[in-house]
Design a protein around this motif. Structure first.
Motif, PDB file in Angstrom:
ATOM      1  N   CYS A 181       3.987  -1.754 -16.032  1.00  0.00           N
ATOM      2  CA  CYS A 181       3.165  -2.304 -14.831  1.00  0.00           C
ATOM      3  C   CYS A 181       1.572  -1.613 -14.977  1.00  0.00           C
ATOM      4  O   CYS A 181       1.603  -0.462 -15.255  1.00  0.00           O
ATOM      5  N   THR A 182       0.852  -2.362 -14.573  1.00  0.00           N
ATOM      6  CA  THR A 182      -0.520  -1.776 -14.159  1.00  0.00           C
ATOM      7  C   THR A 182      -0.463  -1.235 -12.946  1.00  0.00           C
ATOM      8  O   THR A 182       0.573  -1.353 -12.171  1.00  0.00           O
ATOM      9  N   ARG A 183      -1.524  -0.295 -12.499  1.00  0.00           N
ATOM     10  CA  ARG A 183      -1.664   0.323 -11.040  1.00  0.00           C
ATOM     11  C   ARG A 183      -1.604  -0.715 -10.172  1.00  0.00           C
ATOM     12  O   ARG A 183      -0.780  -0.300  -9.164  1.00  0.00           O
ATOM     13  N   ALA A 184      -2.351  -1.881 -10.211  1.00  0.00           N
ATOM     14  CA  ALA A 184      -2.219  -2.755  -9.047  1.00  0.00           C
ATOM     15  C   ALA A 184      -0.959  -3.251  -9.126  1.00  0.00           C
ATOM     16  O   ALA A 184      -0.426  -3.596  -8.134  1.00  0.00           O
ATOM     17  N   GLY A 185      -0.201  -3.903 -10.311  1.00  0.00           N
ATOM     18  CA  GLY A 185       0.824  -4.178 -10.405  1.00  0.00           C
ATOM     19  C   GLY A 185       1.977  -3.358  -9.790  1.00  0.00           C
ATOM     20  O   GLY A 185       2.995  -3.934  -9.121  1.00  0.00           O
ATOM     21  N   ALA A 186       2.151  -2.177  -9.924  1.00  0.00           N
ATOM     22  CA  ALA A 186       3.002  -1.285  -9.641  1.00  0.00           C
ATOM     23  C   ALA A 186       2.839  -1.097  -7.854  1.00  0.00           C
ATOM     24  O   ALA A 186       3.972  -1.307  -7.506  1.00  0.00           O
ATOM     25  N   PHE A 187       1.687  -1.131  -7.499  1.00  0.00           N
ATOM     26  CA  PHE A 187       1.658  -1.081  -6.101  1.00  0.00           C
ATOM     27  C   PHE A 187       1.986  -2.503  -5.369  1.00  0.00           C
ATOM     28  O   PHE A 187       2.787  -2.442  -4.365  1.00  0.00           O
ATOM     29  N   ARG A 188       1.762  -3.437  -5.982  1.00  0.00           N
ATOM     30  CA  ARG A 188       2.130  -4.933  -5.715  1.00  0.00           C
ATOM     31  C   ARG A 188       3.663  -5.084  -5.596  1.00  0.00           C
ATOM     32  O   ARG A 188       4.168  -5.648  -4.624  1.00  0.00           O
ATOM     33  N   LYS A 189       4.234  -4.619  -6.592  1.00  0.00           N
ATOM     34  CA  LYS A 189       5.822  -4.966  -6.762  1.00  0.00           C
ATOM     35  C   LYS A 189       6.579  -3.732  -6.053  1.00  0.00           C
ATOM     36  O   LYS A 189       7.985  -4.186  -5.810  1.00  0.00           O
ATOM     37  N   VAL A 190       6.056  -2.439  -5.863  1.00  0.00           N
ATOM     38  CA  VAL A 190       6.969  -1.524  -5.457  1.00  0.00           C
ATOM     39  C   VAL A 190       6.392  -1.002  -4.059  1.00  0.00           C
ATOM     40  O   VAL A 190       7.494  -0.792  -3.182  1.00  0.00           O
ATOM     41  N   ALA A 191       5.422  -0.735  -3.863  1.00  0.00           N
ATOM     42  CA  ALA A 191       4.818  -0.113  -2.822  1.00  0.00           C
ATOM     43  C   ALA A 191       4.630  -1.022  -1.457  1.00  0.00           C
ATOM     44  O   ALA A 191       5.001  -0.733  -0.374  1.00  0.00           O
ATOM     45  N   PHE A 192       4.159  -2.057  -2.129  1.00  0.00           N
ATOM     46  CA  PHE A 192       3.696  -3.159  -0.984  1.00  0.00           C
ATOM     47  C   PHE A 192       4.963  -3.803  -0.069  1.00  0.00           C
ATOM     48  O   PHE A 192       4.801  -3.826   1.150  1.00  0.00           O
ATOM     49  N   PRO A 193       6.032  -4.072  -0.862  1.00  0.00           N
ATOM     50  CA  PRO A 193       7.357  -4.352   0.176  1.00  0.00           C
ATOM     51  C   PRO A 193       7.724  -3.333   1.076  1.00  0.00           C
ATOM     52  O   PRO A 193       8.317  -3.725   1.958  1.00  0.00           O
ATOM     53  N   LEU A 194       7.380  -2.163   0.704  1.00  0.00           N
ATOM     54  CA  LEU A 194       8.045  -0.918   1.553  1.00  0.00           C
ATOM     55  C   LEU A 194       6.901  -0.933   2.732  1.00  0.00           C
ATOM     56  O   LEU A 194       7.216  -0.060   3.739  1.00  0.00           O
ATOM     57  N   LEU A 195       5.808  -1.611   2.759  1.00  0.00           N
ATOM     58  CA  LEU A 195       4.844  -1.188   3.723  1.00  0.00           C
ATOM     59  C   LEU A 195       5.052  -2.334   4.922  1.00  0.00           C
ATOM     60  O   LEU A 195       3.999  -2.443   5.928  1.00  0.00           O
ATOM     61  N   ALA A 196       6.036  -3.163   5.034  1.00  0.00           N
ATOM     62  CA  ALA A 196       6.217  -4.212   5.783  1.00  0.00           C
ATOM     63  C   ALA A 196       6.080  -3.584   7.342  1.00  0.00           C
ATOM     64  O   ALA A 196       5.424  -4.235   8.150  1.00  0.00           O
ATOM     65  N   PRO A 197       6.920  -2.665   7.644  1.00  0.00           N
ATOM     66  CA  PRO A 197       6.868  -2.084   8.976  1.00  0.00           C
ATOM     67  C   PRO A 197       5.377  -1.678   9.455  1.00  0.00           C
ATOM     68  O   PRO A 197       4.874  -1.864  10.664  1.00  0.00           O
ATOM     69  N   GLY A 198       4.753  -0.991   8.567  1.00  0.00           N
ATOM     70  CA  GLY A 198       3.210  -0.620   8.743  1.00  0.00           C
ATOM     71  C   GLY A 198       2.312  -1.709   8.935  1.00  0.00           C
ATOM     72  O   GLY A 198       1.670  -2.069   9.956  1.00  0.00           O
ATOM     73  N   LEU A 199       2.610  -2.912   8.135  1.00  0.00           N
ATOM     74  CA  LEU A 199       1.845  -4.201   8.201  1.00  0.00           C
ATOM     75  C   LEU A 199       1.928  -4.773   9.626  1.00  0.00           C
ATOM     76  O   LEU A 199       1.164  -5.422  10.129  1.00  0.00           O
ATOM     77  N   MET A 200       3.390  -4.786   9.953  1.00  0.00           N
ATOM     78  CA  MET A 200       3.536  -5.713  11.186  1.00  0.00           C
ATOM     79  C   MET A 200       3.046  -4.755  12.366  1.00  0.00           C
ATOM     80  O   MET A 200       2.502  -5.646  13.303  1.00  0.00           O
ATOM     81  N   ALA A 201       3.011  -3.594  12.194  1.00  0.00           N
ATOM     82  CA  ALA A 201       2.859  -2.653  13.611  1.00  0.00           C
ATOM     83  C   ALA A 201       1.206  -2.635  13.652  1.00  0.00           C
ATOM     84  O   ALA A 201       0.724  -3.110  14.771  1.00  0.00           O
ATOM     85  N   THR A 202       0.330  -2.696  12.653  1.00  0.00           N
ATOM     86  CA  THR A 202      -1.065  -2.821  12.835  1.00  0.00           C
ATOM     87  C   THR A 202      -1.429  -4.406  13.309  1.00  0.00           C
ATOM     88  O   THR A 202      -2.445  -4.625  13.681  1.00  0.00           O
ATOM     89  N   SER A 203      -0.582  -5.223  12.668  1.00  0.00           N
ATOM     90  CA  SER A 203      -0.934  -6.748  12.672  1.00  0.00           C
ATOM     91  C   SER A 203      -0.832  -7.005  14.268  1.00  0.00           C
ATOM     92  O   SER A 203      -1.553  -7.679  14.991  1.00  0.00           O
ATOM     93  N   LEU A 204       0.309  -6.367  14.749  1.00  0.00           N
ATOM     94  CA  LEU A 204       0.554  -6.741  16.226  1.00  0.00           C
ATOM     95  C   LEU A 204      -0.798  -6.071  17.015  1.00  0.00           C
ATOM     96  O   LEU A 204      -1.053  -6.753  18.127  1.00  0.00           O
ATOM     97  N   PHE A 205      -1.000  -4.847  16.817  1.00  0.00           N
ATOM     98  CA  PHE A 205      -2.091  -4.098  17.582  1.00  0.00           C
ATOM     99  C   PHE A 205      -3.337  -4.846  17.502  1.00  0.00           C
ATOM    100  O   PHE A 205      -4.051  -5.313  18.408  1.00  0.00           O
TER     101      PHE A 205
END
Length: 285
Positions: free
Chosen positions: A185-209
């Motif tokens: 994977c490229t660096r962007a691909g690794a972030f999109r496939k591995v790290a981004f799914p784990l960011l769901a709680p943080g994305l939801m918290a900031t989206s709600l705020f």
């Protein structure tokens, strides 16, 4: 007769009693205005105008909701608020995600100074910037436009979004992305496939705020939308919601109840994720 084993729980309960009472009192004080708003929306006009206030309506009616929904501008201003709020939240997420990743994963000169500037922007009272923002908007011809409100709400929510997402990304082991890069994977691909799914709680918290902040904002919408009344948002419309005979409090409370529903529904749906996101973003990194 109480046994020695039963005394410690009783003592703990007695020690917690003042804290529990204070918590209950706080909940009552915070929720009573909301309760009064909702019950007023369902009260008949005779109860609202009575000198003897009623905690519970004598009868329940939906007449005020019909008046509020049928009022001129309700659907238009609801659409304006929804458009501005969602645009500001999505824009803040896109920009903050890149900034938070750069701060959490990369080492570059000025990184600490950048985060310090973000914290200062987060602490700054945005009300103090009304006059310079008004002057800039006037001189650039951006008054009475919804994109202006979108950019302002984006600036208001961006610092908090960067801070929370930075802490959340820092809490994800970088070895997970490195393993994906080894697999091709490229660096962007690794972030999109591995790290981004784990960011769901943080994305939801900031989206709600961001959603609550932009959805409820009144001051900038009131000062920057002056001549073009069709560009007003729902909070500004609610403040001037009057009938021929003056303020229709029943319809105003009904419209306010409908206005509060989207944020309440989103919060209840995302409550668990929001709690996890705020905790992770605040203590990690």
């Amino acid at each position: 007769m109480s046994t020695p084993q039963s005394r410690p729980p009783v003592r703990r309960a007695l020690r917690r009693l003042p804290l529990n009472a204070a918590a209950a009192l706080t909940v009552v004080v915070c929720l009573f205005p909301v309760y009064w708003m909702v019950t007023t929306a369902f009260k008949p006009s005779t109860d609202i105008q009575s000198y003897d206030p009623r905690l519970v309506p004598s009868r329940w009616t939906f007449e005020h909701f019909r008046v509020a929904v049928g009022a001129d501008g309700f659907a238009l201003f609801w659409r304006n608020s929804l458009l501005v709020t969602l645009s500001a939240v999505l824009l803040a997420l896109l920009v903050a995600l890149g900034a938070a990743y750069a701060v959490a994963r990369m080492r570059w000169r000025g990184r600490r100074q950048f985060m310090l500037a973000v914290f200062i922007a987060q602490m700054a009272p945005w009300e103090s910037l009304i006059i310079p923002i008004y002057i800039i908007s006037r001189d650039t011809g951006m008054l009475d436009r919804l994109p202006t409100l979108t950019l302002i709400y984006f600036m208001i929510t961006l610092p908090f979004t960067v801070v929370v997402l930075r802490g959340f990304i820092a809490g994800i082991p970088p070895e997970l992305e490195e393993a994906a890069q080894i697999d091709g994977c490229t660096r962007a691909g690794a972030f999109r496939k591995v790290a981004f799914p784990l960011l769901a709680p943080g994305l939801m918290a900031t989206s709600l705020f961001g959603f609550i902040t932009a959805w409820n904002e009144f001051t900038y919408a009131n000062f920057l939308i002056i001549k073009q009344q069709d560009s007003r948002t729902l909070p500004v419309w609610l403040s001037s919601f009057q009938s021929t005979f003056g303020t229709d409090w029943g319809a105003t409370m009904a419209a306010s109840t409908l206005f509060a529903l989207p944020a309440l529904i989103i919060f209840l749906a995302l409550q668990r994720h929001v709690t996890a996101g705020l905790a992770s973003g605040g203590v990690k990194g």
